[in-house]
Design a protein around this motif. Structure first.
Motif, PDB file in Angstrom:
ATOM      1  N   SER A 175       0.840  -1.154  -0.162  1.00 32.42           N
ATOM      2  CA  SER A 175       0.013   0.138  -0.043  1.00 32.42           C
ATOM      3  C   SER A 175       1.000   1.210   0.158  1.00 32.42           C
ATOM      4  N   VAL A 176      -0.179   2.115  -0.986  1.00 28.00           N
ATOM      5  CA  VAL A 176       0.600   3.365  -1.201  1.00 28.00           C
ATOM      6  C   VAL A 176      -0.246   4.511  -0.578  1.00 28.00           C
ATOM      7  N   ASP A 177       0.049   5.542   0.302  1.00 23.55           N
ATOM      8  CA  ASP A 177      -0.542   6.680   0.612  1.00 23.55           C
ATOM      9  C   ASP A 177      -1.179   7.300  -0.581  1.00 23.55           C
ATOM     10  N   GLY A 178      -2.237   7.177  -1.001  1.00 23.64           N
ATOM     11  CA  GLY A 178      -2.965   7.693  -2.246  1.00 23.64           C
ATOM     12  C   GLY A 178      -3.368   9.312  -2.076  1.00 23.64           C
ATOM     13  N   MET A 179      -3.163   9.634  -0.763  1.00 23.63           N
ATOM     14  CA  MET A 179      -3.347  11.134  -0.538  1.00 23.63           C
ATOM     15  C   MET A 179      -2.595  12.147  -0.700  1.00 23.63           C
ATOM     16  N   ASP A 180      -0.997  11.522  -1.038  1.00 18.79           N
ATOM     17  CA  ASP A 180       0.102  12.272  -1.095  1.00 18.79           C
ATOM     18  C   ASP A 180       0.639  11.991  -2.619  1.00 18.79           C
ATOM     19  N   VAL A 181       0.682  13.227  -3.399  1.00 12.85           N
ATOM     20  CA  VAL A 181       0.691  13.093  -4.936  1.00 12.85           C
ATOM     21  C   VAL A 181       2.221  12.538  -4.862  1.00 12.85           C
ATOM     22  N   LEU A 182       3.274  13.205  -3.935  1.00 16.42           N
ATOM     23  CA  LEU A 182       4.596  12.686  -4.068  1.00 16.42           C
ATOM     24  C   LEU A 182       4.939  11.145  -3.840  1.00 16.42           C
ATOM     25  N   CYS A 183       4.085  10.582  -3.099  1.00 13.66           N
ATOM     26  CA  CYS A 183       3.989   9.208  -2.712  1.00 13.66           C
ATOM     27  C   CYS A 183       3.569   8.242  -3.982  1.00 13.66           C
ATOM     28  N   VAL A 184       2.443   8.893  -4.384  1.00 14.73           N
ATOM     29  CA  VAL A 184       1.721   8.048  -5.551  1.00 14.73           C
ATOM     30  C   VAL A 184       2.867   8.160  -6.740  1.00 14.73           C
ATOM     31  N   ARG A 185       3.491   9.680  -6.983  1.00 15.31           N
ATOM     32  CA  ARG A 185       4.310   9.511  -8.109  1.00 15.31           C
ATOM     33  C   ARG A 185       5.674   8.530  -7.888  1.00 15.31           C
ATOM     34  N   GLU A 186       6.121   8.519  -6.761  1.00 17.05           N
ATOM     35  CA  GLU A 186       7.329   7.706  -6.779  1.00 17.05           C
ATOM     36  C   GLU A 186       6.880   6.150  -6.679  1.00 17.05           C
ATOM     37  N   ALA A 187       5.811   5.740  -6.429  1.00 16.34           N
ATOM     38  CA  ALA A 187       5.422   4.588  -6.405  1.00 16.34           C
ATOM     39  C   ALA A 187       5.179   3.896  -7.826  1.00 16.34           C
ATOM     40  N   THR A 188       4.547   5.088  -8.403  1.00 16.44           N
ATOM     41  CA  THR A 188       4.286   4.756 -10.155  1.00 16.44           C
ATOM     42  C   THR A 188       5.367   4.332 -10.765  1.00 16.44           C
ATOM     43  N   THR A 237      -6.809   5.762  -0.705  1.00 14.76           N
ATOM     44  CA  THR A 237      -7.303   7.291  -0.887  1.00 14.76           C
ATOM     45  C   THR A 237      -8.666   7.397  -0.283  1.00 14.76           C
ATOM     46  N   TYR A 238      -9.473   8.202  -0.630  1.00 12.06           N
ATOM     47  CA  TYR A 238     -10.646   8.855   0.247  1.00 12.06           C
ATOM     48  C   TYR A 238     -11.538   9.912  -0.704  1.00 12.06           C
ATOM     49  N   ARG A 239     -12.606   9.507  -1.074  1.00 15.26           N
ATOM     50  CA  ARG A 239     -13.621  10.269  -1.872  1.00 15.26           C
ATOM     51  C   ARG A 239     -14.541  11.126  -0.926  1.00 15.26           C
ATOM     52  N   TYR A 240     -14.641  12.288  -1.175  1.00 14.60           N
ATOM     53  CA  TYR A 240     -15.335  13.196  -0.486  1.00 14.60           C
ATOM     54  C   TYR A 240     -17.006  13.281  -0.703  1.00 14.60           C
ATOM     55  N   HIS A 241     -17.285  12.900  -1.907  1.00  7.97           N
ATOM     56  CA  HIS A 241     -18.721  12.749  -2.317  1.00  7.97           C
ATOM     57  C   HIS A 241     -19.003  11.039  -1.905  1.00  7.97           C
ATOM     58  N   GLY A 242     -20.216  10.909  -2.110  1.00  8.45           N
ATOM     59  CA  GLY A 242     -20.820   9.331  -2.299  1.00  8.45           C
ATOM     60  C   GLY A 242     -20.462   8.769  -3.450  1.00  8.45           C
ATOM     61  N   HIS A 243     -20.688   7.547  -3.448  1.00  6.95           N
ATOM     62  CA  HIS A 243     -20.296   6.544  -4.605  1.00  6.95           C
ATOM     63  C   HIS A 243     -20.591   7.333  -6.052  1.00  6.95           C
ATOM     64  N   SER A 244     -21.919   7.957  -5.971  1.00  7.21           N
ATOM     65  CA  SER A 244     -22.230   8.492  -7.100  1.00  7.21           C
ATOM     66  C   SER A 244     -23.150   9.656  -6.768  1.00  7.21           C
ATOM     67  N   MET A 245     -23.923  10.214  -7.522  1.00  7.41           N
ATOM     68  CA  MET A 245     -24.683  11.795  -6.960  1.00  7.41           C
ATOM     69  C   MET A 245     -26.030  11.109  -6.400  1.00  7.41           C
ATOM     70  N   SER A 246     -26.325  10.028  -6.780  1.00  4.94           N
ATOM     71  CA  SER A 246     -27.453   9.259  -6.150  1.00  4.94           C
ATOM     72  C   SER A 246     -27.354   8.784  -4.831  1.00  4.94           C
ATOM     73  N   ASP A 247     -26.157   8.914  -4.196  1.00  5.63           N
ATOM     74  CA  ASP A 247     -25.612   8.402  -2.895  1.00  5.63           C
ATOM     75  C   ASP A 247     -25.008   9.599  -1.916  1.00  5.63           C
ATOM     76  N   PRO A 248     -26.105  10.110  -1.248  1.00  2.00           N
ATOM     77  CA  PRO A 248     -25.418  11.247  -0.176  1.00  2.00           C
ATOM     78  C   PRO A 248     -24.139  10.840   0.596  1.00  2.00           C
ATOM     79  N   GLY A 249     -23.840   9.498   0.727  1.00  2.00           N
ATOM     80  CA  GLY A 249     -22.519   9.259   1.248  1.00  2.00           C
ATOM     81  C   GLY A 249     -22.365   9.421   2.891  1.00  2.00           C
ATOM     82  N   VAL A 250     -23.488   9.665   3.484  1.00  2.00           N
ATOM     83  CA  VAL A 250     -23.279   9.847   4.925  1.00  2.00           C
ATOM     84  C   VAL A 250     -24.063   8.794   5.527  1.00  2.00           C
ATOM     85  N   SER A 251     -24.771   7.678   4.998  1.00  2.00           N
ATOM     86  CA  SER A 251     -25.340   6.521   5.785  1.00  2.00           C
ATOM     87  C   SER A 251     -24.586   5.523   6.290  1.00  2.00           C
ATOM     88  N   TYR A 252     -23.118   5.589   5.733  1.00  2.00           N
ATOM     89  CA  TYR A 252     -22.312   4.658   6.379  1.00  2.00           C
ATOM     90  C   TYR A 252     -21.034   5.477   6.698  1.00  2.00           C
TER      91      TYR A 252
END
Length: 445
Positions: free
Chosen positions: A312-325, A345-360
């Motif tokens: 595993s790579v820290d997908g929130m760090d652009v430099l970490c992703v760059r070096e791993a790639t 990594t982490y998405r701020y929105h729900g799975h799609s726009m039909s998913d509010p993303g706060v039920s889980y």
């Protein structure tokens, strides 16, 4: 809803400074001084001392402060006089005639006076070294580097691209709620470091395929914001001529955008097989939720955004992703076969726009990730703390990006829809060699 609207309107306010560049007005707020001016507006300064409920007195600029131009080759615009004969506007700087440019003007308040100081590109650190998280490896003799170098130019490029993806996705959210964008729509905000870090270590001649959360990769593969926004609204100027929508965007060496879960994995493997047969030292990057393959020059990347529908790579760090790639690309190009990467990594929105993303998950959890691990903020902090950019320079990029997004949104809502005659076009790469029943809406079945 309110939180997301606030998100769309959110402005970066660092070190007490808020500045708009390139528009009709400019606003600075620092150390108790607030200054606002436009080309046709009379300026006012609010001078306060804090602790008094925002107390202070409002005066014309000529009564309070004079700003001096201190950059070589920069000529001030002429001041204008108010009714009392005082200067009504502090002098603004024209663009310099020489290559030297004004990168930063900090307004420092000393009582009721202010002075301006200037910095040029020569004042900034051209490159810096950074420690990044160690990547976990499995059955590998070596591992990606943990100390990396980033140049100022690279940092500014990464910042602009990530900000563009972020603002583009927030605008898409807004247009979807206005029912201008219809159908499925999967947003990428929060995961920007993945796309930008990957592209930083492969070539545009390499190949990439992903799933339905494809807007960011469409941009990094060479698509424009206009083409992406127009595709989302189903317009003729879209990157797929308005017929693909959110999940089906394509470009040179970019194969989508695939709406069926996992369908892109064997396609990516097929592209890798073609790379091997053609012997062009190219590779295929396949992004997916889960999968594996063997003995091909392919990088298989699992973007684990923690709430995927399936895994595993820290997908929130652009430099970490760059070096791993970079490590993975070298692995493939040297003939060692495929390699699997997992980007945390982490998405701020729900799975799609039909998913509010706060039920889980809770809003507090989302906010915690935003405050502690946001990929754009992380890069910004690194650049500022290492003197690789100024707050104002990054804000200038922010304003430029916002304008680009707004222009693209305007285009995406006014460009005509594709005509009915185009409905069955583009089914084949070239004209089909045979008459195929059902591919021409005007032929008899």
């Amino acid at each position: 809803m309110k939180e997301e609207e606030e998100e769309e309107e959110e402005e970066a306010e660092d070190e007490g400074v808020r500045r708009w560049w390139g528009g009709e007005e400019e606003e600075v707020e620092e150390e108790g001084v607030r200054r606002r001016w436009g080309w046709e507006k009379e300026e006012e300064v609010m001078v306060g001392r804090g602790g008094g409920g925002g107390g202070g007195m409002r005066r014309s600029v000529g009564d309070v402060v004079t700003v001096f131009a201190m950059v070589a080759d920069c000529q001030p615009y002429p001041t204008q006089k108010n009714n009392e004969g005082n200067d009504a506007r502090p002098q603004r700087l024209r663009a310099p005639a020489s290559p030297q440019r004004l990168d930063e003007v900090r307004i420092a308040s000393i009582g009721t006076a202010a002075v301006a100081s200037a910095r040029t590109y020569a004042d900034f650190t051209p490159q810096a070294s950074f420690e990044i998280k160690k990547c976990d490896t499995h059955k590998l003799d070596e591992a990606p580097a943990t100390e990396v170098v980033m140049t100022r130019e690279e940092g500014l490029q990464y910042y602009r691209t990530m900000q563009t993806i972020r603002r583009m996705e927030l605008k898409a959210d807004q247009l979807y709620k206005q029912k201008i964008i219809r159908g499925f729509c999967h947003l990428y905000d929060g995961q920007e470091a993945c796309a930008v870090g990957i592209e930083a270590s492969i070539n545009l001649t390499d190949h990439l395929i992903t799933a339905y959360r494809a807007h960011g990769y469409t941009l990094t593969r060479g698509g424009t914001v206009r083409e992406i926004m127009a595709e989302l609204t189903g317009r003729r100027g879209g990157i797929a001529k308005g017929k693909g929508g959110s999940m089906h965007m394509y470009g040179k060496n970019f194969y989508g955008g695939n709406g069926i879960v996992g369908a892109q994995v064997p396609l990516g493997a097929g592209v890798a097989l073609a790379c091997k047969y053609q012997g062009k030292n190219e590779l295929s990057v396949s992004l997916y939720g889960d999968g594996a393959a063997n003995q091909l020059p392919a990088i298989f990347i699992c973007e684990n955004n923690k709430y995927g529908m399936g895994t595993s790579v820290d997908g929130m760090d652009v430099l970490c992703v760059r070096e791993a790639t970079r490590f993975a690309a070298d692995h493939c190009r040297s003939g060692k076969g495929p390699i699997l990467m997992e980007l945390q990594t982490y998405r701020y929105h729900g799975h799609s726009m039909s998913d509010p993303g706060v039920s889980y998950r809770t809003r507090d959890e989302i906010q915690e990730v935003r405050s502690k691990s946001d990929p754009i903020s992380m890069l910004k902090d690194r650049m500022l703390s290492n003197n690789m950019a100024s707050v104002e320079e990054l804000k200038e990029i922010d304003v430029s990006v916002r304008k680009e997004i707004e222009d693209a949104a305007q285009y995406a809502t006014t460009d005509p829809e594709p005509p009915l005659d185009d409905l069955c076009n583009h089914i084949f790469y070239n004209e089909g060699p045979l008459e195929v029943r059902g591919t021409n809406p005007w032929s008899k079945l």
